[in-house]
Design an enzyme around this catalytic site. Sequence first.
Site, mmCIF file in Angstrom:
data_model
loop_
_atom_site.group_PDB
_atom_site.id
_atom_site.type_symbol
_atom_site.label_atom_id
_atom_site.label_comp_id
_atom_site.label_asym_id
_atom_site.label_seq_id
_atom_site.Cartn_x
_atom_site.Cartn_y
_atom_site.Cartn_z
ATOM 1 N N ASP A 185 12.067 -39.494 -2.334
ATOM 2 C CA ASP A 185 12.955 -40.187 -1.409
ATOM 3 C C ASP A 185 14.107 -39.296 -0.974
ATOM 4 O O ASP A 185 14.572 -39.379 0.162
ATOM 5 C CB ASP A 185 13.492 -41.470 -2.051
ATOM 6 N N ARG A 240 6.518 -46.687 -12.901
ATOM 7 C CA ARG A 240 6.744 -47.439 -11.652
ATOM 8 C C ARG A 240 6.244 -48.856 -11.871
ATOM 9 O O ARG A 240 5.035 -49.099 -11.854
ATOM 10 C CB ARG A 240 5.980 -46.795 -10.502
ATOM 11 N N TYR A 257 14.918 -32.179 -18.080
ATOM 12 C CA TYR A 257 13.463 -32.319 -18.112
ATOM 13 C C TYR A 257 12.909 -32.522 -16.713
ATOM 14 O O TYR A 257 13.634 -32.848 -15.781
ATOM 15 C CB TYR A 257 13.046 -33.490 -19.007
ATOM 16 N N ARG A 288 -3.404 -1.000 -6.412
ATOM 17 C CA ARG A 288 -2.458 -2.109 -6.502
ATOM 18 C C ARG A 288 -2.811 -2.909 -7.731
ATOM 19 O O ARG A 288 -3.916 -2.799 -8.270
ATOM 20 C CB ARG A 288 -2.501 -2.980 -5.255
ATOM 21 N N GLY A 306 -8.088 -7.816 4.901
ATOM 22 C CA GLY A 306 -8.891 -7.954 6.110
ATOM 23 C C GLY A 306 -8.184 -8.603 7.283
ATOM 24 O O GLY A 306 -8.785 -8.842 8.317
ATOM 25 N N ARG A 317 11.382 -48.003 -14.598
ATOM 26 C CA ARG A 317 12.151 -48.224 -13.374
ATOM 27 C C ARG A 317 11.987 -49.663 -12.908
ATOM 28 O O ARG A 317 10.880 -50.172 -12.837
ATOM 29 C CB ARG A 317 11.679 -47.276 -12.275
ATOM 30 N N LYS A 351 0.831 -1.202 0.000
ATOM 31 C CA LYS A 351 0.000 0.000 0.000
ATOM 32 C C LYS A 351 0.871 1.259 0.000
ATOM 33 O O LYS A 351 0.647 2.184 -0.786
ATOM 34 C CB LYS A 351 -0.923 -0.015 1.227
ATOM 35 N N MET A 409 -5.335 -7.496 8.899
ATOM 36 C CA MET A 409 -4.705 -6.634 9.890
ATOM 37 C C MET A 409 -5.546 -5.385 10.120
ATOM 38 O O MET A 409 -6.656 -5.286 9.635
ATOM 39 C CB MET A 409 -3.287 -6.324 9.466
ATOM 40 N N HIS A 416 -3.585 -34.464 6.244
ATOM 41 C CA HIS A 416 -3.255 -35.606 5.389
ATOM 42 C C HIS A 416 -4.178 -35.648 4.174
ATOM 43 O O HIS A 416 -3.734 -35.783 3.037
ATOM 44 C CB HIS A 416 -3.388 -36.903 6.203
ATOM 45 N N CYS A 449 11.899 -36.971 -11.368
ATOM 46 C CA CYS A 449 10.621 -37.679 -11.469
ATOM 47 C C CYS A 449 9.887 -37.726 -10.140
ATOM 48 O O CYS A 449 8.861 -38.366 -10.016
ATOM 49 C CB CYS A 449 10.812 -39.072 -12.041
ATOM 50 N N ARG A 468 -3.126 2.863 8.776
ATOM 51 C CA ARG A 468 -3.495 1.589 8.119
ATOM 52 C C ARG A 468 -2.281 0.692 7.975
ATOM 53 O O ARG A 468 -1.191 1.160 7.664
ATOM 54 C CB ARG A 468 -3.997 1.864 6.701
ATOM 55 N N SER A 472 18.032 -39.516 -12.827
ATOM 56 C CA SER A 472 16.700 -38.959 -12.616
ATOM 57 C C SER A 472 16.543 -38.752 -11.116
ATOM 58 O O SER A 472 16.681 -39.701 -10.332
ATOM 59 C CB SER A 472 15.635 -39.914 -13.145
#
Length: 906
Positions: free
Chosen positions: A790, A579, A873, A335, A100, A634, A22, A102, A451, A853, A91, A785
Site C-alpha cells: 500500500d 491477513r 525483521y 570473465r 550476443g 492484522r 571485457k 551487441m 500481468h 510485511c 568488439r 510493520s
Amino acid sequence: MQKYVYEFTEGSKDEKDLLGGKGANLAEMTRLGLPVPPGFTVTTEACRRYLADGVVPAELRVQVTRALRALEDRVGRQLGDPEDPLLVSVRSGAKFSMPGMMETVLNVGLNDASVRGLEAVSGDERFAWDSYRRLIAMFGKTVLGIDGELFADAMEVMKQERGVTQDVDLTGGDLEELVDAYKKVVKQETGRPFPQHPREQLDLAIKAVFDSWNTERARLYRRRERIPHDLGTAVNVCTMVFGNLGPDSGTGVCFTRDPATGKQGVYGDYLPNAQGEDVVAGIRNTLTLADLAERDPASASQLYAVMRRLETHYRDLCDIEFTIERGKLWMLQTRVGKRTAAAAFRIATQLVDEQLITLDEALQRVTGEQLARLMFPQFDRSADRTLLATGLAASPGAAVGAAVFDSAAAVARHAAGEPVILVRRETTPDDLEGMIAASGVLTSRGGKTSHAAVVARGMGRTCVCGAEAIDVDAAARTARVRDVVVNEGDVVAIDGSTGEVFLGDVPVIPSPVARYLEEGLDAVLDQADEDTGELVVAVHRTLSHADATRRLGVRANADTGEDAARARRLGAQGVGLCRTEHMFLGDRRVLIERLILADSSAARAAALEALTPLQRGDFIELLEAMDGLPVTVRLLDPPLHEFLPDRTDLAVRVAVARERGEDPAADEALLAAVERLHESNPMLGLRGVRLGLVLPGLFAMQVRAVAEAAAERIKEGGRPEVEIMVPLVGSVMELHLIRDETDGIIAEVAEREDVTLDIPVGTMIELPRAALTAGRIAEASDFFSFGTNDLTQTAWGFSRDDVEAAFFAAYLDKGVFTVSPFETLDEIGVGRLVRIAVEEGRRTRPQLKMGVCGEHGGDPDSVHFFHQVGLDYVSCSPFRVPVARLEAGRAAVSRDDTAAGLAGPR
Ligand code: PEP
Ligand code: MG
C-alpha cells in the site's frame, strides 16, 4: 582533455564502469603478464557522450590516433599496410555482459591492397581472401546495416556453382570471387563502394558498436536483466590473432569448472582451424580440451596453467576465450563466468574448502533468486516429452494439469481436485481466482512483466507467458498450435524455468533442495547421488552461515495453521502478517454478509457472535503452529463490498427472479448493500482502521477472539506470543481510538480467564502520512510493520490492481524504472518514507520493533535495503522464507552499500 582511450596496459579488473567487463579483464590479464594481443579500450564515457550528442567527440578521434600509433609501434606493423598489415577486431563490452546483444567486427584493416599483403605474409591465399570476405560481410551487416541474408545468398550461389556444400571446400580463388560479389552487394545496397581506408573502417566500426547499445534486442535484454539503459558500452580494439591459419591453429572457450553443474575440473570446447564465431555458430562439432592436449600438448599445458592462474587470481569460476595461432596461445577474453543456480552453490563451497574464499565471500557468490530456482519442482528430463511451443520463462517451476480457458473452469476443476493449467491469451485482474486455483499459468501474449508473469511470480505460481505460437480461443475453449488442437481438459505441462510447453503429462520430481529445506539434510542425503548430495550440502552450509550472520529476523505471511507450520519448517521465526480477511471467504462469506445487512444493533451483535468462535479457532491453530514465536494478527483490512457478490451479477439475478415471478427479496437487500457500499476508489475508501472505527463491534470481535485464543493456548501449556496490528492508519488519533477499546477488551479477557495477557498493539505504516507522522504514531504503537504494497500504491498513486497490466510494460520500456516498484522497493521514493518513519519512530520510542510485511519482504534487493535502514525483521510468503534468510545473511556481510539501489527507478 577527458581521457577516452585506455591501452590494455593501463586498466584493471576494477574499472568495469569505465572500461566495460571485457576491457577491464583484458587489462587485468595484460597486467598479469598473460599472452593478450595488444590493444586499447574506448571508454563507456565516450559512448555516453556520443549517444547524448549524436556525434563522436573530437577528442576521441585524436586519442584513437595516438593509441593506434602506439599499438602499431609495438607490433611493428601498420593498420592496413599493403605489405604486412596490422588487423584489428572491434568488439563491444558493457559493464554487465550482454551475450550476443551487441556488435563485433573482425579483420578491420583489410582492403584490396592489404589482402594481398596478408596473403604474402601468411603464405595462405585462402585464409587471406576468407578473412576479407568475413570483414565485408560483418562490416556490411553491422556498420552499414545491410541484410546479412544477401551475403549468405551470394555464398550459396558460389557453393552451388562450384558444386560444394561446405564453406571450407571453397578455394582461395573462389573466395576472391566471392569478395567481388560481396563488394557488389555493398555498392548496390548503400550506393557506395566498400570503404577501403583502414582508419575510416575503424572509425565507422567504433561508431557502430556505440549504436548497437540501443538496438531493440539490446534494450529488451537490459530490461529483462534489470540493467540500466544509460550505462553505454565500451569498445575494445584488439590486434587480430587467427585461429584459422591451418591445423596448428584453432579457437576455443573454456571454464575453470563446469558452469552447468558446478562439477570440479576444467571444461571446454575447441575448434581447430576456426575463428571464434564458428564455435558460437556451432557449424562443426567441437573437440574437448583433452583432444587439444593430444594435438598440441604445449599449448594445452600453457592453457591449463593460465586457467589455474586466473582462477586463483579471481578466486572464482572463470570463463575464457582463447585462440591458438600456429602453435602460439593467445587469451582473448576472460570473465567471472555465468553459471546455473546449482553450480553457484557448489562452486562457492568448493572454493571455501580449497581455502580460496571465506564463508562470508561464499555467501556473496550465491543469491536468493538462485535458491528460489533450486526450490521449484522439476520435470524429469529423461522422460518422453512432446514439445508444443516455447514461450518466456516467466515464473519457475514445473506444472502439469488439464488445460482450462477461463477462471471459472479453473476454480471448478480445482475444487473437484483436478490440477489445471490456466491458458489465456493474456490475464487480467479478473483472472486472479483462476490463477490461484491453477497449478500453472500459460499465456500466448505478453512479456515477463505482463500481468500473468508478475502475479504468478508474486504468488509462486509456475508461469510461461508470451508463447506466441499458441492461438488461444477462449470462446471456443481451444488452443491451437499449427495442426494440434488442445481442448479443455487435455493435459498440458509447462516449465517455467525454460519456457517450454508440452502436450500431455510429464513426470515431475520434487527438487532435492526443497525437500532438504522442509525435511532436513538427512532425509535427502539418504537417497541422493553424488552431485545432488554435494548441492544440498552446499545449500545447507551457505544458508546456515547466513542464519548465523544475519541481523534481520525472517517471519512469514501466513493465514492458517498449515501455512504457519510449513513456514516454520522453512525457517520462519514467526508470523509477520496474518491477513484475517482470508478467514471470511468460502462458507463464512455469508456470515459477513449477515453483518453487513444487519439493520439493528441486535442483528449486528448476533452476526458478530456467530463469527467469534470461528475466529478464535483460527487463531488457536495459528498460535499452536507458531508456539513460542511471535504472530502478528492484522484486524480486517479490505473494503466490505469485497465480501459481497458482484453488482452486475446481483442485478441480473434480481431481474431474472422477477421475470420468473420468484421472490428476489434477499438478493434485493444484497444489491442495495452493494450499491450503498460502492466506492469509486475502494482502495482509498472505507477500509482498514476506518472500517474499524465506523462499524461498531467488528474490531472488538476480532480482538476478543485473539485474546481468548491466547488465553486458551496458555491454559493448554502453550506459549502464545500474539500481537495485534491495525491496518491503514494515517493519524495517531485513529490508533488512540482503537487502542482505547482494544486494551480494555484484552484486560477484560485476561481477568475473566485468569491469565496474564501481554498482547502488544501496533500499526502498519502503509500510508505516506503515517510515515511522515511516525514520531507521533509511535506514541500509541508498540510496533511498526511497513505495508510496502500500500505504501508503494499510495506514494506513487499507482492502483496496485491495475497498473502493472495497464502500462508498466511501457514504463519499463521507457526506462522510468528498471523493475516494477511493487516487486523491488523503490528505494529513493518509497524507501525514503520508510527511512523517515524508522528514524522518527525510534526517536519517540528507541526500542520500537519494526518489520515489513509487504511483498518486498521476500525480494532480494529490498531485503538488503531493509537491513540497511535497520528494520528488525522481514516477513514474506512461506516459500520465500529461505530466500529472505539467505539474502538477510548476504546483506549482513555485504560491503556494497549501493547494492539495494541498483535496480530502483531514477
Ligand atoms: C501492504 O500493504 O503492504 C500489506 C502487507 O497489506 P496488503 O497487501 O494486505 O494490503
Ligand atoms: Mg496494505
